[in-house]
Design a protein around this motif. Structure first.
Motif, PDB file in Angstrom:
ATOM      1  N   THR A   1       0.478  18.067  17.107  1.00  0.00           N
ATOM      2  CA  THR A   1      -0.973  17.913  17.209  1.00  0.00           C
ATOM      3  C   THR A   1      -1.396  16.564  16.649  1.00  0.00           C
ATOM      4  OG1 THR A   1      -1.311  20.299  17.062  1.00  0.00           O
ATOM      5  CG2 THR A   1      -3.202  18.895  16.530  1.00  0.00           C
ATOM      6  N   GLU A   2      -0.811  16.165  15.546  1.00  0.00           N
ATOM      7  CA  GLU A   2      -1.096  14.847  14.977  1.00  0.00           C
ATOM      8  C   GLU A   2      -0.691  13.734  15.940  1.00  0.00           C
ATOM      9  OE1 GLU A   2       0.552  11.970  11.459  1.00  0.00           O
ATOM     10  OE2 GLU A   2       0.291  14.088  10.941  1.00  0.00           O
ATOM     11  N   LEU A   3       0.472  13.872  16.575  1.00  0.00           N
ATOM     12  CA  LEU A   3       0.913  12.860  17.541  1.00  0.00           C
ATOM     13  C   LEU A   3      -0.061  12.780  18.716  1.00  0.00           C
ATOM     14  CD1 LEU A   3       4.771  13.457  17.578  1.00  0.00           C
ATOM     15  CD2 LEU A   3       3.466  11.786  16.249  1.00  0.00           C
ATOM     16  N   ARG A   4      -0.519  13.924  19.205  1.00  0.00           N
ATOM     17  CA  ARG A   4      -1.503  13.930  20.287  1.00  0.00           C
ATOM     18  C   ARG A   4      -2.796  13.248  19.848  1.00  0.00           C
ATOM     19  NH1 ARG A   4      -3.659  19.458  21.581  1.00  0.00           N
ATOM     20  NH2 ARG A   4      -4.912  18.874  19.817  1.00  0.00           N
ATOM     21  N   ASN A   5      -3.240  13.543  18.629  1.00  0.00           N
ATOM     22  CA  ASN A   5      -4.467  12.940  18.111  1.00  0.00           C
ATOM     23  C   ASN A   5      -4.319  11.430  17.907  1.00  0.00           C
ATOM     24  OD1 ASN A   5      -5.691  15.440  18.099  1.00  0.00           O
ATOM     25  ND2 ASN A   5      -5.328  15.797  15.928  1.00  0.00           N
ATOM     26  N   ARG A   6      -3.091  10.965  17.725  1.00  0.00           N
ATOM     27  CA  ARG A   6      -2.840   9.531  17.566  1.00  0.00           C
ATOM     28  C   ARG A   6      -2.643   8.838  18.911  1.00  0.00           C
ATOM     29  NH1 ARG A   6       1.872   9.357  13.332  1.00  0.00           N
ATOM     30  NH2 ARG A   6       1.910   7.174  13.977  1.00  0.00           N
ATOM     31  N   GLY A   7      -2.693   9.590  20.039  1.00  0.00           N
ATOM     32  CA  GLY A   7      -2.692   8.956  21.346  1.00  0.00           C
ATOM     33  C   GLY A   7      -1.617   9.386  22.320  1.00  0.00           C
ATOM     34  N   VAL A   8      -0.592  10.107  21.878  1.00  0.00           N
ATOM     35  CA  VAL A   8       0.475  10.512  22.799  1.00  0.00           C
ATOM     36  C   VAL A   8      -0.070  11.549  23.780  1.00  0.00           C
ATOM     37  CG1 VAL A   8       2.755  11.577  23.020  1.00  0.00           C
ATOM     38  CG2 VAL A   8       2.274  10.070  21.080  1.00  0.00           C
ATOM     39  N   GLN A   9       0.095  11.254  25.086  1.00  0.00           N
ATOM     40  CA  GLN A   9      -0.379  12.179  26.113  1.00  0.00           C
ATOM     41  C   GLN A   9       0.756  12.702  26.996  1.00  0.00           C
ATOM     42  OE1 GLN A   9      -3.598  10.539  28.400  1.00  0.00           O
ATOM     43  NE2 GLN A   9      -4.588   9.694  26.587  1.00  0.00           N
ATOM     44  N   TYR A  10       1.745  11.836  27.269  1.00  0.00           N
ATOM     45  CA  TYR A  10       2.819  12.196  28.186  1.00  0.00           C
ATOM     46  C   TYR A  10       4.170  11.880  27.574  1.00  0.00           C
ATOM     47  CZ  TYR A  10      -1.121  12.006  31.359  1.00  0.00           C
ATOM     48  OH  TYR A  10      -2.350  12.193  31.945  1.00  0.00           O
ATOM     49  N   VAL A  11       5.103  12.833  27.715  1.00  0.00           N
ATOM     50  CA  VAL A  11       6.485  12.660  27.264  1.00  0.00           C
ATOM     51  C   VAL A  11       7.381  13.141  28.399  1.00  0.00           C
ATOM     52  CG1 VAL A  11       8.209  13.445  25.607  1.00  0.00           C
ATOM     53  CG2 VAL A  11       5.869  13.015  24.848  1.00  0.00           C
ATOM     54  N   PHE A  12       8.302  12.281  28.850  1.00  0.00           N
ATOM     55  CA  PHE A  12       9.213  12.689  29.927  1.00  0.00           C
ATOM     56  C   PHE A  12      10.270  13.676  29.432  1.00  0.00           C
ATOM     57  CE2 PHE A  12       7.952   8.621  32.065  1.00  0.00           C
ATOM     58  CZ  PHE A  12       7.326   9.214  33.141  1.00  0.00           C
ATOM     59  N   VAL A  13      10.880  13.388  28.274  1.00  0.00           N
ATOM     60  CA  VAL A  13      11.927  14.241  27.729  1.00  0.00           C
ATOM     61  C   VAL A  13      11.662  14.458  26.246  1.00  0.00           C
ATOM     62  CG1 VAL A  13      14.400  14.480  27.260  1.00  0.00           C
ATOM     63  CG2 VAL A  13      13.643  13.379  29.365  1.00  0.00           C
ATOM     64  N   ALA A  14      11.619  15.710  25.825  1.00  0.00           N
ATOM     65  CA  ALA A  14      11.501  16.037  24.410  1.00  0.00           C
ATOM     66  C   ALA A  14      12.847  16.579  23.939  1.00  0.00           C
ATOM     67  CB  ALA A  14      10.405  17.072  24.180  1.00  0.00           C
ATOM     68  N   CYS A  15      13.450  15.920  22.986  1.00  0.00           N
ATOM     69  CA  CYS A  15      14.754  16.352  22.446  1.00  0.00           C
ATOM     70  C   CYS A  15      14.533  17.098  21.135  1.00  0.00           C
ATOM     71  CB  CYS A  15      15.662  15.150  22.201  1.00  0.00           C
ATOM     72  SG  CYS A  15      16.172  14.342  23.697  1.00  0.00           S
ATOM     73  N   VAL A  16      14.847  18.377  21.155  1.00  0.00           N
ATOM     74  CA  VAL A  16      14.705  19.219  19.988  1.00  0.00           C
ATOM     75  C   VAL A  16      15.912  20.147  19.914  1.00  0.00           C
ATOM     76  CG1 VAL A  16      12.181  19.154  20.041  1.00  0.00           C
ATOM     77  CG2 VAL A  16      13.376  20.973  21.223  1.00  0.00           C
ATOM     78  N   ASP A  17      16.165  20.708  18.753  1.00  0.00           N
ATOM     79  CA  ASP A  17      17.228  21.703  18.654  1.00  0.00           C
ATOM     80  C   ASP A  17      16.591  23.073  18.436  1.00  0.00           C
ATOM     81  OD1 ASP A  17      16.364  21.415  16.069  1.00  0.00           O
ATOM     82  OD2 ASP A  17      18.322  21.025  15.215  1.00  0.00           O
ATOM     83  N   ALA A  18      17.342  24.102  18.689  1.00  0.00           N
ATOM     84  CA  ALA A  18      16.885  25.486  18.528  1.00  0.00           C
ATOM     85  C   ALA A  18      15.627  25.721  19.319  1.00  0.00           C
ATOM     86  CB  ALA A  18      16.738  25.850  17.060  1.00  0.00           C
TER      87      ALA A  18
END
Length: 101
Positions: A84-101
């Protein structure tokens, strides 16, 4: 290293870290990495803490560190606050999100 040296270094970079973690971000990132490292931190006594890290790769292919957040443990509620903080700082689109679990 002595505790006083660590405090001196921490105080010297505190404002830069705050600026890094509050700066506006691009709207589009090719890849965003979200991960957590569990470590032991001395706060009077030694305690386990979770260090959450978010970084991205922008269109020119450069790495950007979005921030580092310390919490008692890792969990979905905390990650929701981070994204949510990243969205509020301007991120709108991400092609690939790398996460575990």
């Amino acid at each position: 290293m002595s505790p006083s040296l660590i405090s001196l270094v921490t105080d010297a970079v505190a404002d830069e870290v705050k600026a890094l973690q509050s700066r506006p971000l691009n709207a589009l990132y090719l890849i965003v990495y979200l991960d957590c490292i569990h470590t032991r931190v001395r706060e009077g006594a030694v305690r386990a803490k979770a260090a959450h890290l978010a970084l991205g790769i922008n269109l020119p292919g450069e790495n950007e560190i979005f921030g580092l957040w310390i919490a008692q443990n890792e969990g979905a509620k905390f990650w929701l606050q981070v994204v949510t903080e990243l969205r509020n700082r301007g991120v709108q689109y991400v092609f690939v999100a790398c996460v575990d679990a």
